[in-house]
Design an enzyme around this catalytic site. Structure first.
Site, PDB file in Angstrom:
ATOM      1  CD  GLU A  47      -2.241   2.251  -3.476  1.00  0.00           C
ATOM      2  OE1 GLU A  47      -3.434   2.466  -3.763  1.00  0.00           O
ATOM      3  OE2 GLU A  47      -1.818   2.251  -2.305  1.00  0.00           O
ATOM      4  CG  ASP A  56      -1.810   1.160   1.352  1.00  0.00           C
ATOM      5  OD1 ASP A  56      -2.679   1.312   0.473  1.00  0.00           O
ATOM      6  OD2 ASP A  56      -1.641   1.941   2.314  1.00  0.00           O
TER       7      ASP A  56
END
Length: 709
Positions: A387, A351
């Site tokens: 990401e 993330d």
């Protein structure tokens, strides 16, 4: 007598600084905690009722690590730490021994955090805010760490080791995937035990997925403001402990349940990928609670501003983990290796991964963490997915990660959505995106699989809602619709939300098939959002992070409906064709060549002529043919790899006849089309007519090579 008697020195031994955490050796437990700036560390032992029964000063300090050994400690022992040092927020230090702290290396967390003012290192409401000092004991409100016995019999478990070019990712939430599954026992629903159920795994395997990517499973905190509104942090991007599975996902209260799940998923031929959140923690900013890192060594674990009282907030959550610090970097690397070596997971999706590569001077693809992972003999061999963005300076880094990494490709998502919505000027980029986004990834030996292609993900509309809503409908989140993105590139096809209009429903269904086909027939690594294969809805909510209820749990009854079954069958067939034809999942980038007639790639207009610059630049162009040549090698028994494929895209507003290029050896045949009924067929002249907003995949087998004389 003291309420927390000191343990006799003869019972506490020096122990070792490594490994960090609480390590059971079969006789006793070694406790080890990193803190560069602490002056004293107390190990606090608790009974099963949560009452603190002993405080033990760790006797040794070696290389910035506090440690001690208890020969009579056993697996199951509950514990935490109290760490002494300066409480000087203006200098970046927030030590407060009145606050019980979780071990960053804890393998198991027992109990749940209960929000109370005592959890904060400062006195809430004090005029000096976080510069004040709170003396209340936080232990009654804190979950506890537990010593674990790591022994587990893995038997014949082996990682599937699926090649990148063969990988199909299925993104899901443990609870969302299983809470309403009819074949799973009610007591097991929403837990790791449910994930290894044959009913769940058979669905994924028959669908054609090869990897199950799980939203965060690390122990995390539900934000107080969500609980006050009857909600919770469902997605889990609020990590509290990076080595421990969230206790709410365990039906057995034993971490062996996670290992059993992994073994079951592996036995079904699927890999397990974890979505991990090493960019921040649940402790928030200077006004957040003191739960672990903040009280252990705030100045070492977090990136602080020029005024060290405050935190750099590149995450939007209040704090940012500092991977330029050796102790913090070691914790993250140890955590990742633990999940691979001890828990047998096959990869990670990181993330806000730009943060992990940001040095003091900005993002660096050779930053401390990225280099550490790349050279690590364990981690460099698993799937690593970034990401590639955050909200910090220079935060958008798509295509800039080092070799060995794959990246979420939001340019693919936005372009494919825009093309099928009917936006103009999308065709040239569409050609780039479906061929693996060479403009982003074709350097340093990176392959098309580095592009994680997706049309939908947990964050945003589901596929059904993408074609059913023009606007987000997030009222259930309690933020008056302010949350969630307004840039959805969605289209409701004439009616906002549910409708009984047969024409609208038919067009929506075809558009979902168009989007799915564009995803599954593109070069790169496709990622499906759980439930999109049968058209699940979140009723227009594009930010369902706080909805742990039937809004986000997959409705398996929908999967059995006529429309759901038809869509799932389309996905299964598309993925079967992807597996059958390597032309749809090449391991290398290919480029069309003007000097060769029979090339691996040819871009054609609907009239069969080659695409020219004017065609690519035409803002009204929405029609395209892509010819993918097969292997040129002749064979007496030519297989799928020798066939020529033709992808036809009509993203326009009207019917289009495609002059399919002639192949003298064999006629074309339609393998798959997004048109429901009547299915298009080649006419007498060899052309194929597609209605508005539709696609088709055709194949033509090469001629059989003559037998040797």
């Amino acid at each position: 007598m003291s309420a927390h008697p000191t343990v006799p020195g003869s019972r506490v031994r020096a122990g070792r600084p490594f490994p960090l955490g609480a390590t059971w050796d079969g006789v006793g437990v070694n406790f080890s905690l990193y803190s560069r700036h602490a002056t004293k560390v107390e190990l606090c032992l608790f009974n099963e009722r949560g009452r603190e029964v002993e405080r033990i000063v760790l006797p040794e300090y070696t290389d910035e690590i506090w440690h001690g050994y208890l020969p009579d400690a056993r697996p199951g022992q509950r514990y935490g730490y109290r760490v002494h040092g300066p409480y000087a927020p203006d200098a970046g230090h927030r030590f407060n021994p009145n606050k019980l702290l979780l071990d960053p290396y804890a393998r198991q967390i027992v109990g749940q955090l209960k929000w109370a003012p005592a959890l904060f290192g400062y006195s809430i409401g004090h005029r000096d805010k976080d510069l004040s000092f709170d003396k209340r004991d936080s232990a009654p409100f804190m979950p506890k760490c537990a010593v674990v016995d790591p022994a587990f019999t893995w038997g014949h478990d082996r990682p599937p080791c699926v090649a990148w070019e063969d990988t199909v990712i299925y993104e899901a939430h443990v609870r969302g995937l299983t809470m309403r599954h009819p074949d799973v026992a009610e007591a097991a629903r929403g837990t790791f035990s449910a994930l290894k159920h044959d009913g769940v795994l058979d669905h994924l395997r028959h669908l054609g997925a090869t990897a199950l990517e799980l939203l965060p499973i690390h122990a995390h905190v539900d934000d107080q403001h969500l609980l006050e509104r009857g909600l919770r942090n469902y997605w889990g991007y609020n990590t509290l402990a990076f080595f421990a599975p969230d206790p709410r996902l365990l039906s057995t209260n034993a971490i062996a349940e996670f290992k059993q799940m992994v073994a079951g998923v592996h036995a079904a031929g699927l890999e397990v990928i974890l979505d991990v959140v090493y960019n921040h923690t649940a402790e928030g900013n200077e006004l957040g609670p003191t739960l672990s890192f903040k009280g252990i060594d705030n100045a070492s674990y977090y990136r602080l501003a020029d005024d060290p009282r405050y935190y750099i907030n590149d995450t939007g959550t209040g704090n940012t983990f500092d991977l330029t610090n050796a102790g913090a970097l070691r914790m993250v690397m140890d955590s990742l290796r633990y999940w691979v070596q001890d828990m047998h997971v096959d990869g990670f999706r990181f993330d806000l991964a730009t943060i992990l590569g940001r040095e003091r001077s900005g993002f660096d693809p050779s930053g401390s963490f990225l280099d550490a992972v790349r050279q690590d003999p364990v981690l460099s061999q698993v799937k690593l997915i970034a990401e590639p963005w955050d909200i910090g300076p220079g935060g958008y880094q798509l295509g800039q990660f080092a070799p060995g990494w794959a990246e979420w490709n939001d340019k693919f998502r936005d372009n494919v959505r825009a093309l099928w919505r009917g936006d103009g000027g999308q065709l040239a980029e569409f050609a780039t995106r479906i061929m693996g986004s060479a403009d982003l990834f074709n350097h340093k030996g990176r392959r098309p699989a580095a592009s994680i292609n997706f049309v939908t993900a947990h964050d945003g509309f589901t596929l059904h809602d993408l074609v059913s809503y023009n606007d987000k409908h997030n009222e259930a989140n309690g933020e008056d619709g302010r949350d969630g993105s307004d840039h959805n590139i969605s289209w409701n096809h004439g009616v906002e939300g549910p409708t009984e209009d047969a024409a609208v429903l038919a067009l929506r269904a075809r558009q979902m098939r168009n989007l799915l086909a564009s995803l599954l027939f593109s070069q790169g690594t496709p990622m499906l959002l759980a439930g999109d294969e049968f058209g699940r809805t979140q009723q227009g909510n594009n930010n369902a992070y706080c909805q742990d209820n039937e809004l986000t749990w997959l409705d398996w009854a929908q999967a059995g409906s006529a429309a759901g079954a038809q869509q799932a069958a389309f996905v299964r067939k598309a993925l079967k064709l992807r597996r059958r034809y390597p032309q749809l999942r090449r391991g290398r980038f290919l480029e069309a060549r003007d000097d060769v007639a029979d090339t691996a790639i040819e871009w054609l207009r609907a009239d069969g002529g080659p695409m020219h610059e004017a065609d690519w630049n035409d803002p009204e162009a929405r029609v395209l043919m892509l010819k993918l040549g097969g292997n040129d090698a002749h064979s007496h028994e030519p297989g799928p790899e020798h066939e020529t494929l033709l992808l036809l895209f009509n993203a326009g507003h009207g019917e289009v006849r495609f002059d399919v290029p002639g192949v003298p050896e064999r006629p074309w045949r339609v393998l798959l089309t997004s048109v429901d009924s009547p299915a298009p067929a080649l006419d007498a002249q060899g052309g194929l007519t597609l209605p508005e907003r539709s696609m088709a995949l055709l194949a033509s087998r090469r001629a059989r090579a003559p037998a040797a004389a």
